[in-house]
Design a protein around this motif. Sequence first.
Motif, PDB file in Angstrom:
ATOM      1  N   THR A  40       0.916  -1.256  -0.006  1.00 46.75           N
ATOM      2  CA  THR A  40      -0.016  -0.008  -0.177  1.00 46.75           C
ATOM      3  C   THR A  40       0.836   1.406   0.222  1.00 46.75           C
ATOM      4  O   THR A  40       0.658   2.310  -0.757  1.00 46.75           O
ATOM      5  CB  THR A  40      -0.764   0.218   1.405  1.00 46.75           C
ATOM      6  OG1 THR A  40      -0.128  -0.075   2.473  1.00 46.75           O
ATOM      7  CG2 THR A  40      -1.844  -0.996   1.054  1.00 46.75           C
ATOM      8  N   ARG A  73      -4.468  -1.401  -3.439  1.00 47.93           N
ATOM      9  CA  ARG A  73      -5.904  -1.211  -2.950  1.00 47.93           C
ATOM     10  C   ARG A  73      -6.402  -2.448  -2.336  1.00 47.93           C
ATOM     11  O   ARG A  73      -7.370  -2.478  -1.712  1.00 47.93           O
ATOM     12  CB  ARG A  73      -6.669  -0.264  -3.948  1.00 47.93           C
ATOM     13  CG  ARG A  73      -7.854   0.293  -3.531  1.00 47.93           C
ATOM     14  CD  ARG A  73      -8.579   1.252  -4.358  1.00 47.93           C
ATOM     15  NE  ARG A  73      -8.788   0.601  -5.782  1.00 47.93           N
ATOM     16  CZ  ARG A  73      -9.811   1.197  -6.598  1.00 47.93           C
ATOM     17  NH1 ARG A  73      -9.948   2.675  -6.377  1.00 47.93           N
ATOM     18  NH2 ARG A  73     -10.178   0.729  -7.799  1.00 47.93           N
ATOM     19  N   PRO A 121      -7.479  -1.202   1.426  1.00 49.59           N
ATOM     20  CA  PRO A 121      -8.250  -0.216   0.825  1.00 49.59           C
ATOM     21  C   PRO A 121      -8.128   1.188   1.754  1.00 49.59           C
ATOM     22  O   PRO A 121      -8.533   0.819   2.879  1.00 49.59           O
ATOM     23  CB  PRO A 121      -9.516  -0.692   0.464  1.00 49.59           C
ATOM     24  CG  PRO A 121      -9.611  -1.834   1.169  1.00 49.59           C
ATOM     25  CD  PRO A 121      -8.662  -2.214   1.416  1.00 49.59           C
ATOM     26  N   LEU A 126      -5.521   6.601  -0.174  1.00 54.26           N
ATOM     27  CA  LEU A 126      -5.094   5.811  -1.295  1.00 54.26           C
ATOM     28  C   LEU A 126      -5.940   5.715  -2.372  1.00 54.26           C
ATOM     29  O   LEU A 126      -5.597   6.097  -3.659  1.00 54.26           O
ATOM     30  CB  LEU A 126      -4.682   4.275  -1.115  1.00 54.26           C
ATOM     31  CG  LEU A 126      -4.343   3.211  -2.046  1.00 54.26           C
ATOM     32  CD1 LEU A 126      -3.090   3.758  -2.805  1.00 54.26           C
ATOM     33  CD2 LEU A 126      -4.080   1.962  -1.640  1.00 54.26           C
ATOM     34  N   ASN A 127      -7.375   5.499  -2.295  1.00 54.40           N
ATOM     35  CA  ASN A 127      -8.192   5.926  -3.181  1.00 54.40           C
ATOM     36  C   ASN A 127      -8.134   7.105  -3.801  1.00 54.40           C
ATOM     37  O   ASN A 127      -8.344   7.362  -5.242  1.00 54.40           O
ATOM     38  CB  ASN A 127      -9.623   5.596  -2.779  1.00 54.40           C
ATOM     39  CG  ASN A 127      -9.972   4.223  -2.263  1.00 54.40           C
ATOM     40  OD1 ASN A 127      -9.243   3.326  -2.829  1.00 54.40           O
ATOM     41  ND2 ASN A 127     -10.931   3.888  -1.570  1.00 54.40           N
ATOM     42  N   ASP A 164      -7.617  -3.420 -12.668  1.00 58.52           N
ATOM     43  CA  ASP A 164      -8.638  -3.333 -11.492  1.00 58.52           C
ATOM     44  C   ASP A 164      -9.909  -4.195 -11.692  1.00 58.52           C
ATOM     45  O   ASP A 164     -10.324  -4.718 -10.835  1.00 58.52           O
ATOM     46  CB  ASP A 164      -8.975  -1.828 -11.325  1.00 58.52           C
ATOM     47  CG  ASP A 164      -9.705  -1.840  -9.802  1.00 58.52           C
ATOM     48  OD1 ASP A 164      -9.025  -2.103  -8.868  1.00 58.52           O
ATOM     49  OD2 ASP A 164     -10.680  -0.957  -9.709  1.00 58.52           O
TER      50      ASP A 164
END
Length: 555
Positions: A14, A357, A361, A365-366, A438
């Motif tokens: 991450t 992610r 998550p 980070l998003n 993704d």
Amino acid sequence: MSLFATKTGQHPWTAAAFAVAVLVGLPLLTIVVVSFSPSETGTLLRLWNTVLPGYIFTTIQLACGVGFGVLLLGSTTAWLVTACDFPGRTLFNHLLMMPLAMPGYLIAIVYIELLDFAGPIQSTLRHIFGWKFATEYWFPRITSLGGAIVLLSLVLYPYVFLMARTAFGEQAGRWLEAGQTLNLSPLQSFFRLVLPLARPAIVSGLLLAVMETVGDFGLVQLFSVNTFTVGIYNTWFGASNLVDAARLATALLLLMLFLIWLEYLSRRQKRYIQSTGVPPSRKKLSRIAGICAFSWCFFPLFLGFLLPFSLQILWFIEGFSEIRTETFGHDAMNTLLLGGTTAFAALVVALILAYGRRLAPSAPLNGAIRIAVTGYTLPGPVIALGVLLPFAWFDRQLIALSEQLWGVSPGYLVSGSIAILVFALLVRFMAMAFGNIDNGLGRISPHCDEAARILGLRPFGILRRIHLPLLRSSMLTAVLLVIVEVMKELPATLMLQPFNFSTLATRTFSYASEEMYKQASLWSVAIVAAGILPIFLVNSRLLSSLRQRTPGGTS
């Protein structure tokens, strides 16, 4: 969760994902910081008093005109192939996406050669009627704002067509049935029920087309239409004023972010469209109506793809002896090298972002990932400026350090090499690779990860032994799409290409700038041909998905 992450080594993933996302988003931050920095060479007030209003007005005119054109062509053709049965409907369902393979600067080259004063059409008219000078007759000027609107509408309407076809195919049957219970005719049901309820999807496609219009450089430069992108290019290369160019880029960036916000709002409205539904029962058209429907669908396909592509092939055959095949081979190798390197880098970065992610998550980070994938919505000149400024600063520091330590200047090692171009294209097309990876990871059940952890695999082992084999199709699609987009990309490549380095796109534009349109035919054919296969594959996959979601769906 944090304890588990610490034990299994998820934090490094991450952290790497966050660091990479920030690095990819660096050009956006650079543009904003530089544009508001104090400088003697440019001020926002001076730009407002000189060129900025003209750039704004012309860009808005172009965007509004193309918006109307793509809305008209895209929504009507989507309804015809979805709700009507006429000769050629199935073929149009596949071919109406093909104009996306034709970049704006390529269709501009064809129509300049075809419709300009020295072109075959005007030459034939002068021969028939005995005219000698342009003042003796009226003929629409193709290299104008109106010409740019028409041609960009012809190559960008598939964005609206794609979104509208999906919305119509999923739910239009129920909407028409509801219209029958209200004693509405099919035409009344379309305008009062189908079209308003499909509006979020149509608006989403419309805004994508408008963003492509605002970011176009090649066509508007060839047509001398002074939009923001042309202004940035002229300020940078013509006036050698990076600060004013950055300020213009910031104004364009704000406009693009506004359009992105509108597109986000339109996607939020899609919750009113269910994921499954009833496609409309196709109405068998009469002979006259079928001819009209066929003609209307054939019109944008012919003008936006079949005619320009056929003429490029014809020019290539006729002028093959004048084409420098060695130069083409060199440019093709450069393009493949650039595309392959960028695609590999984008694939690695996309895996880091998506897998990071998936492991842990978080909102920061998003947010960082959202910034990192914004590059596809930004014009090439904005990204080129945002990349050049920090890389050039780094090179200057490196030169100063080298001269201080060894008395030797190494030159601009980074900003003068292909590395800066690869990074710029990585930022530009990161969204394509990330979206495919993704989505592919999303189709893999989390239970697979849990079972692997029970067997003692660490995160990298899970990715290598489980996820990567299952992601082969997604990775291949991502690589293919990035390579094709790199082949077509013009402004960022033109502005950042190293000395004595040309791609298919930049060589084509160079020939066009010198009015050597037919000599550019081989390069043009190669670019379009490379774009046909991915569009056909993606369209086939979308049609297959639509048939699976809607029983008896359209094909």
